[in-house]
Write a protein that holds these residues in place. Structure first.
Motif, PDB file in Angstrom:
ATOM      1  N   LEU A 166      28.471  38.731  34.301  1.00 24.26           N
ATOM      2  CA  LEU A 166      28.151  39.697  33.234  1.00 24.26           C
ATOM      3  C   LEU A 166      28.569  39.121  31.878  1.00 24.26           C
ATOM      4  O   LEU A 166      29.574  38.403  31.793  1.00 24.26           O
ATOM      5  N   PRO A 167      27.814  39.423  30.793  1.00 25.67           N
ATOM      6  CA  PRO A 167      28.134  38.836  29.487  1.00 25.67           C
ATOM      7  C   PRO A 167      29.562  39.148  29.015  1.00 25.67           C
ATOM      8  O   PRO A 167      30.231  38.322  28.444  1.00 25.67           O
ATOM      9  N   ARG A 168      30.007  40.391  29.311  1.00 30.59           N
ATOM     10  CA  ARG A 168      31.390  40.745  28.964  1.00 30.59           C
ATOM     11  C   ARG A 168      32.013  41.363  30.212  1.00 30.59           C
ATOM     12  O   ARG A 168      31.454  42.304  30.783  1.00 30.59           O
ATOM     13  N   LYS A 169      33.146  40.766  30.626  1.00 24.19           N
ATOM     14  CA  LYS A 169      33.722  41.222  31.894  1.00 24.19           C
ATOM     15  C   LYS A 169      34.268  42.647  31.757  1.00 24.19           C
ATOM     16  O   LYS A 169      35.146  42.900  30.924  1.00 24.19           O
ATOM     17  N   PRO A 170      33.740  43.591  32.566  1.00 22.49           N
ATOM     18  CA  PRO A 170      34.255  44.966  32.467  1.00 22.49           C
ATOM     19  C   PRO A 170      35.541  45.111  33.297  1.00 22.49           C
ATOM     20  O   PRO A 170      35.910  44.220  34.050  1.00 22.49           O
ATOM     21  N   MET A 171      36.131  46.253  33.143  1.00 16.89           N
ATOM     22  CA  MET A 171      37.285  46.563  33.971  1.00 16.89           C
ATOM     23  C   MET A 171      36.789  46.878  35.392  1.00 16.89           C
ATOM     24  O   MET A 171      35.670  47.379  35.566  1.00 16.89           O
ATOM     25  N   VAL A 172      37.629  46.560  36.378  1.00 23.66           N
ATOM     26  CA  VAL A 172      37.196  46.806  37.767  1.00 23.66           C
ATOM     27  C   VAL A 172      38.183  47.756  38.431  1.00 23.66           C
ATOM     28  O   VAL A 172      39.403  47.596  38.299  1.00 23.66           O
ATOM     29  N   PHE A 173      37.618  48.720  39.116  1.00 22.23           N
ATOM     30  CA  PHE A 173      38.453  49.658  39.875  1.00 22.23           C
ATOM     31  C   PHE A 173      37.960  49.668  41.324  1.00 22.23           C
ATOM     32  O   PHE A 173      36.763  49.810  41.579  1.00 22.23           O
ATOM     33  N   ALA A 174      38.888  49.484  42.230  1.00 17.97           N
ATOM     34  CA  ALA A 174      38.511  49.502  43.650  1.00 17.97           C
ATOM     35  C   ALA A 174      39.413  50.479  44.378  1.00 17.97           C
ATOM     36  O   ALA A 174      40.616  50.546  44.096  1.00 17.97           O
ATOM     37  N   CYS A 175      38.827  51.251  45.293  1.00 16.84           N
ATOM     38  CA  CYS A 175      39.660  52.212  46.025  1.00 16.84           C
ATOM     39  C   CYS A 175      39.190  52.386  47.465  1.00 16.84           C
ATOM     40  O   CYS A 175      38.012  52.153  47.781  1.00 16.84           O
ATOM     41  N   SER A 176      40.103  52.748  48.306  1.00 17.73           N
ATOM     42  CA  SER A 176      39.787  53.024  49.716  1.00 17.73           C
ATOM     43  C   SER A 176      41.000  53.683  50.364  1.00 17.73           C
ATOM     44  O   SER A 176      42.107  53.622  49.834  1.00 17.73           O
ATOM     45  N   ALA A 177      40.738  54.279  51.522  1.00 18.94           N
ATOM     46  CA  ALA A 177      41.853  54.874  52.268  1.00 18.94           C
ATOM     47  C   ALA A 177      42.423  53.859  53.246  1.00 18.94           C
ATOM     48  O   ALA A 177      43.468  54.080  53.847  1.00 18.94           O
ATOM     49  N   THR A 178      41.701  52.781  53.414  1.00 12.00           N
ATOM     50  CA  THR A 178      42.096  51.854  54.489  1.00 12.00           C
ATOM     51  C   THR A 178      42.189  50.419  53.956  1.00 12.00           C
ATOM     52  O   THR A 178      41.416  49.549  54.348  1.00 12.00           O
ATOM     53  N   ILE A 179      43.146  50.224  53.056  1.00 11.82           N
ATOM     54  CA  ILE A 179      43.382  48.852  52.582  1.00 11.82           C
ATOM     55  C   ILE A 179      44.682  48.357  53.220  1.00 11.82           C
ATOM     56  O   ILE A 179      45.725  48.989  53.084  1.00 11.82           O
ATOM     57  N   GLN A 180      44.571  47.242  53.886  1.00 12.10           N
ATOM     58  CA  GLN A 180      45.782  46.674  54.470  1.00 12.10           C
ATOM     59  C   GLN A 180      46.467  45.811  53.425  1.00 12.10           C
ATOM     60  O   GLN A 180      45.813  45.284  52.517  1.00 12.10           O
ATOM     61  N   GLU A 181      47.782  45.637  53.634  1.00 15.21           N
ATOM     62  CA  GLU A 181      48.572  44.881  52.655  1.00 15.21           C
ATOM     63  C   GLU A 181      47.991  43.478  52.461  1.00 15.21           C
ATOM     64  O   GLU A 181      47.834  43.005  51.334  1.00 15.21           O
ATOM     65  N   HIS A 182      47.640  42.856  53.567  1.00 13.02           N
ATOM     66  CA  HIS A 182      47.198  41.464  53.450  1.00 13.02           C
ATOM     67  C   HIS A 182      45.765  41.327  52.904  1.00 13.02           C
ATOM     68  O   HIS A 182      45.351  40.232  52.538  1.00 13.02           O
ATOM     69  N   THR A 183      45.034  42.437  52.853  1.00 21.72           N
ATOM     70  CA  THR A 183      43.663  42.329  52.341  1.00 21.72           C
ATOM     71  C   THR A 183      43.588  42.503  50.816  1.00 21.72           C
ATOM     72  O   THR A 183      42.578  42.195  50.220  1.00 21.72           O
ATOM     73  N   VAL A 184      44.710  42.972  50.210  1.00 20.49           N
ATOM     74  CA  VAL A 184      44.696  43.189  48.755  1.00 20.49           C
ATOM     75  C   VAL A 184      44.431  41.866  48.023  1.00 20.49           C
ATOM     76  O   VAL A 184      43.611  41.796  47.097  1.00 20.49           O
ATOM     77  N   GLU A 185      45.108  40.833  48.506  1.00 19.67           N
ATOM     78  CA  GLU A 185      44.945  39.520  47.875  1.00 19.67           C
ATOM     79  C   GLU A 185      43.497  39.029  48.032  1.00 19.67           C
ATOM     80  O   GLU A 185      42.898  38.505  47.097  1.00 19.67           O
ATOM     81  N   ASP A 186      42.992  39.235  49.217  1.00 21.06           N
ATOM     82  CA  ASP A 186      41.612  38.835  49.508  1.00 21.06           C
ATOM     83  C   ASP A 186      40.630  39.586  48.593  1.00 21.06           C
ATOM     84  O   ASP A 186      39.716  38.989  48.016  1.00 21.06           O
ATOM     85  N   LEU A 187      40.888  40.883  48.441  1.00 23.12           N
ATOM     86  CA  LEU A 187      40.039  41.727  47.585  1.00 23.12           C
ATOM     87  C   LEU A 187      40.067  41.234  46.144  1.00 23.12           C
ATOM     88  O   LEU A 187      39.024  41.068  45.501  1.00 23.12           O
ATOM     89  N   SER A 188      41.291  40.986  45.682  1.00 26.88           N
ATOM     90  CA  SER A 188      41.486  40.549  44.311  1.00 26.88           C
ATOM     91  C   SER A 188      40.759  39.215  44.066  1.00 26.88           C
ATOM     92  O   SER A 188      40.145  39.005  43.024  1.00 26.88           O
ATOM     93  N   ASP A 189      40.808  38.383  45.082  1.00 32.54           N
ATOM     94  CA  ASP A 189      40.158  37.083  45.003  1.00 32.54           C
ATOM     95  C   ASP A 189      38.626  37.226  44.998  1.00 32.54           C
ATOM     96  O   ASP A 189      37.928  36.621  44.176  1.00 32.54           O
ATOM     97  N   LEU A 393      50.044  54.130  60.487  1.00 31.89           N
ATOM     98  CA  LEU A 393      50.728  53.816  59.225  1.00 31.89           C
ATOM     99  C   LEU A 393      51.235  52.381  59.240  1.00 31.89           C
ATOM    100  O   LEU A 393      51.118  51.659  58.242  1.00 31.89           O
ATOM    101  N   ALA A 394      51.767  51.967  60.388  1.00 30.02           N
ATOM    102  CA  ALA A 394      52.275  50.594  60.495  1.00 30.02           C
ATOM    103  C   ALA A 394      51.133  49.594  60.302  1.00 30.02           C
ATOM    104  O   ALA A 394      51.315  48.552  59.674  1.00 30.02           O
ATOM    105  N   TYR A 395      49.978  49.955  60.797  1.00 29.28           N
ATOM    106  CA  TYR A 395      48.825  49.050  60.668  1.00 29.28           C
ATOM    107  C   TYR A 395      48.483  48.820  59.188  1.00 29.28           C
ATOM    108  O   TYR A 395      48.111  47.724  58.780  1.00 29.28           O
ATOM    109  N   PHE A 396      48.633  49.881  58.390  1.00 33.85           N
ATOM    110  CA  PHE A 396      48.320  49.737  56.967  1.00 33.85           C
ATOM    111  C   PHE A 396      49.565  49.397  56.125  1.00 33.85           C
ATOM    112  O   PHE A 396      49.580  49.570  54.909  1.00 33.85           O
ATOM    113  N   GLY A 397      50.611  48.968  56.809  1.00 28.67           N
ATOM    114  CA  GLY A 397      51.780  48.443  56.110  1.00 28.67           C
ATOM    115  C   GLY A 397      52.735  49.486  55.598  1.00 28.67           C
ATOM    116  O   GLY A 397      53.532  49.210  54.705  1.00 28.67           O
TER     117      GLY A 397
END
Lengths: 416, 342
Positions: A166-189, A393-397
């Motif tokens: 995109l010509p100008r990078k917008p702000m990004v918002f991501a949400c879910s009920a099922t994000i695992q701790e180890h997937t946050v980095e992957d998502l961000s990447d 709960l343990a599964y999602f950290g």
């Protein structure tokens, strides 16, 4: 904690009196212009977190990427009902309708535009978007990036590239009920986020009563085994449905149709179905009947689920073991949204019938290794003897020492 | 005797999703023909196109593959009205017409598959034998009842409905009359049926015909079909079978020992045997066989009673071929002196 003063007109427009603490913090993060990820339980009100800041910047566009059309229609309708300028683009829209939406985009008269990730690959859409003032890109149910992107919807993996181009990078918002701790980095990447702020809420859903039922049978005929499962479904619906609604999840379209047929005999005029092969007008009608409470029993595949907001669901039944923990949590998350008690009954068996269905999914998938891993996690959960709520709960950290005291395993433990 | 040859019915089949059948059930008028014990497998019939010669059978199953089957009466489909007696010759022009009509039906039903996805599942090679009287039909039927019992074949008890079959002979009307008007022997991939067509038409469709017709139907299905017609598409297979139909039917009648040119009364048979140039021992055996055939139910039973090996029995039948009569004698009460097969 009080919401910022600038939010008041937006809240008024959406007829909201107050916000939860878990909602205010991420809203403030967005208003400050940070890329934000929110992991919050189902029915917590995640949509408001991005809708309110978007309404503060009403002259700019907020592009919302949703995984399903049902979700898009639901969200757009809600916003339009509040008199907010929101629209969507999908395959059902005619060329002239599409042109008028794109014209509104270039004029800057649209605040919300809802699309599926596949739409981002259209060059015409990209060109129109590059001409408008984009405030924020929202990826609702962002777990789909890692859940579906690697298997059957690779468009999810292209979102990051789309944002980057995109010509100008917008702000990004991501949400879910099922994000695992180890997937946050992957998502961000994957989304090319700049030092995102991650907000994690308590994922406990106290009004969900988790139950599981072993339906292993010695009968050699698959038909007989299935029939006994069908009877168990009927029994569970009779036992647990009071005045509310019921959602029954099955793994395959065939099972959905067969269950629909079977249950229609015992609950005439009450059953609806939902799966991807259903004709659009019929699917729409059935969905509407269910959403408006005219019919109370929904039999569906995974296609029905995320974001569906029926408040009075008091039984979520899994006819087959879901393919992953994320699917399971998303699906049971449909229950008890109005705060009432909701039974979540999970059927499982050790005859290998569900295993065969899983094997057929694996065959079709390009990333069977990952699917197998997820299915194994689900199997571990099914055969675990610990508190089911604690396991989730343990599964999602999220570590918790308290057991729920209500699930099948806790009840067994109590009886000892 | 006038004999008509051709294909009466053939069926095409294609795998189909459970959901497609569900959609058809919701949009088309239908009836459930058979339902399994656990009620999760159904055989459903769509009759919309039956007057035009196409019956559609749907097998909807949750634990097995679901199928769609088009049972086609090609003569009716070509003419656009029910043709119970016409037999079809699979020539290219006619096949083209059938192809076109079936394509239209598939489109009308909004089926997700194409016609080329269908495979030939069954073909009924048929002969209509025009007899002089209904009595002759009965006599000829009785002669067929005495056929050789082929290995792996079983005489069909029509009291049990087969469910998926469309043939009129499967209907219970024959079962109630102790199979008086039909005889059927069947194996896994092949079924041979002889029946009184006039009787069937009257009982099933309320149609009276003036002719007395004995119908021979050889129903070939699945692997056997591939063996006989090759692996091409269904049109090529039909064309090939139509071309080879006489050869296939004659071969089967030979196996049943029903390919003798003439059937005569016992006395006449004895006379012919006596006149022949065979050795006395052979003549005695031939006479014994004629006697046994008048009392025994089948060639197989007669052979067992005579204590003959299969090889020597075949040799003995060869002698009958030479004098051009069948070892099965006509009943005494049958007034005509002989029946010709050709």
């Amino acid at each position: 904690m009080k919401p910022d003063y600038e939010l008041k007109p937006a809240m008024k427009k959406m007829q909201i009196q107050s916000l939860r603490k878990e909602q205010i913090k991420p809203i403030q993060s967005i208003l400050k212009g940070h890329d934000t990820i929110v992991s919050a339980p189902t029915s917590m009100g995640k949509s408001l977190i991005y809708q309110l800041p978007a309404l503060v910047h009403t002259h700019q566009l907020t592009l919302v990427i949703e995984p399903t059309l049902a979700l898009i229609y639901d969200q757009v309708k809600k916003l339009q009902d509040f008199g907010i300028s929101a629209d969507y683009l999908d395959h059902t829209r005619s060329k002239s309708q599409e042109m008028s939406v794109l014209a509104a985009l270039s004029k800057g008269s649209l605040t919300f535009l809802y699309v599926t990730p596949e739409r981002l690959q259209s060059t015409r859409f990209q060109a129109s978007l590059s001409m408008c003032d984009l405030y924020m890109v929202v990826i609702d149910e962002c777990h789909c990036i890692t859940e579906w992107g690697y298997t059957f919807r690779d468009a999810y993996l292209q979102i990051g590239q789309f944002i980057e181009e995109l010509p100008r990078k917008p702000m990004v918002f991501a949400c879910s009920a099922t994000i695992q701790e180890h997937t946050v980095e992957d998502l961000s990447d994957k989304l090319h986020l700049d030092a995102p702020k991650w907000f994690r809420c308590d994922l406990t859903r106290k009004n969900l009563i988790l139950m599981k039922k072993d339906l292993t049978m010695e009968d050699r005929s698959l038909e007989n085994r299935l029939y006994s499962r069908f009877k168990a479904v009927k029994k569970a619906v009779r036992k647990y449905q009071d005045t509310g609604s019921v959602v029954i999840y099955a793994s395959t379209i065939d099972y959905v149709d067969a269950l629909y047929d079977y249950l229609s005999e015992y609950f005439p005029g009450q059953v609806v179905g939902n799966h991807s092969k259903m004709k659009p007008h019929k699917k729409e009608k059935m969905l509407l009947d269910f959403l408006t409470g005219q019919r109370k029993i929904m039999v569906a595949t995974t296609a029905f689920g995320m974001g569906v907001d029926v408040p009075d669901i008091e039984l979520v039944l899994h006819f087959n073991v879901p393919l992953s923990m994320v699917d399971y949590v998303q699906q049971i998350g449909r229950g008890g949204r109005d705060g009432r008690k909701c039974r979540c009954v999970l059927f499982y068996e050790q005859n290998g019938d569900d295993q065969k269905i899983f094997a057929s999914f694996c065959k079709k998938s390009q990333n069977s290794k990952m699917l197998k891993q997820r299915y194994q996690e689900m199997q571990d959960f099914v055969h675990s003897t610990g508190c089911m709520q604690q396991d989730i709960l343990a599964y999602f950290g999220q570590a918790t020492e308290k057991t729920c005291q209500k699930c099948t395993n806790c009840a067994k433990e109590r009886r000892k | 005797m006038k004999i008509e040859r051709g294909i009466h019915t053939f069926s095409l089949t294609a795998p189909c999703s459970y959901h497609t059948i569900q959609e058809l059930r919701e949009t088309q008028s239908h009836y459930v023909r058979k339902i399994s014990g656990a009620r999760l497998t159904k055989i459903i019939s769509l009759n919309k196109y039956k007057p035009q010669g196409v019956e559609i059978l749907l097998t909807q199953s949750i634990d097995h593959r679901s199928w769609i089957r088009l049972i086609i009466n090609p003569s009716s489909l070509c003419s656009g009205r029910y043709e119970p007696l016409a037999l079809f010759q699979a020539e290219h022009a006619d096949l083209k017409q059938i192809h076109k009509r079936l394509k239209e039906i598939i489109k009308e039903l909004d089926l997700p598959m194409k016609l080329k996805d269908f495979k030939l599942n069954r073909v009924d090679l048929t002969r209509n034998l025009y007899c002089k009287s209904s009595e002759e039909v009965k006599v000829r039927l009785d002669i067929f009842r005495k056929s050789e019992q082929l290995p792996h074949y079983k005489e069909k008890n029509l009291r049990h409905k087969s469910g998926e079959r469309d043939e009129a002979v499967d209907q219970p009307l024959y079962a109630n009359k102790k199979n008086q008007h039909s005889w059927t022997t069947c194996a896994k991939n092949c079924e041979f049926s002889v029946y009184d067509k006039g009787y069937e038409l009257k009982k099933q469709h309320g149609i009276t015909i003036l002719s007395s017709i004995l119908r021979l139907e050889l129903r070939i299905s699945r692997q056997r079909l591939q063996k006989l017609a090759g692996k091409g598409n269904w049109e090529d297979q039909l064309h090939q079978l139509s071309k080879d139909q006489d050869k296939i039917m004659d071969k089967f009648l030979h196996r049943l020992h029903q390919d003798f040119p003439q059937v005569v009364h016992r006395e006449e048979a004895f006379k012919r045997i006596e006149k022949s140039s065979f050795q006395k021992r052979t003549k005695d055996k031939m006479r014994e066989l004629v006697k046994k055939m008048s009392s025994c139910g089948s060639f197989t039973a007669a052979r067992q009673k005579m204590g003959l090996s299969k090889k020597s029995f075949i040799q003995l039948l060869g002698k009958f071929k030479k004098i051009k009569i069948s070892p099965i004698p006509l009943l005494e009460k049958f007034v005509r002196s002989s029946l010709y097969s050709e």
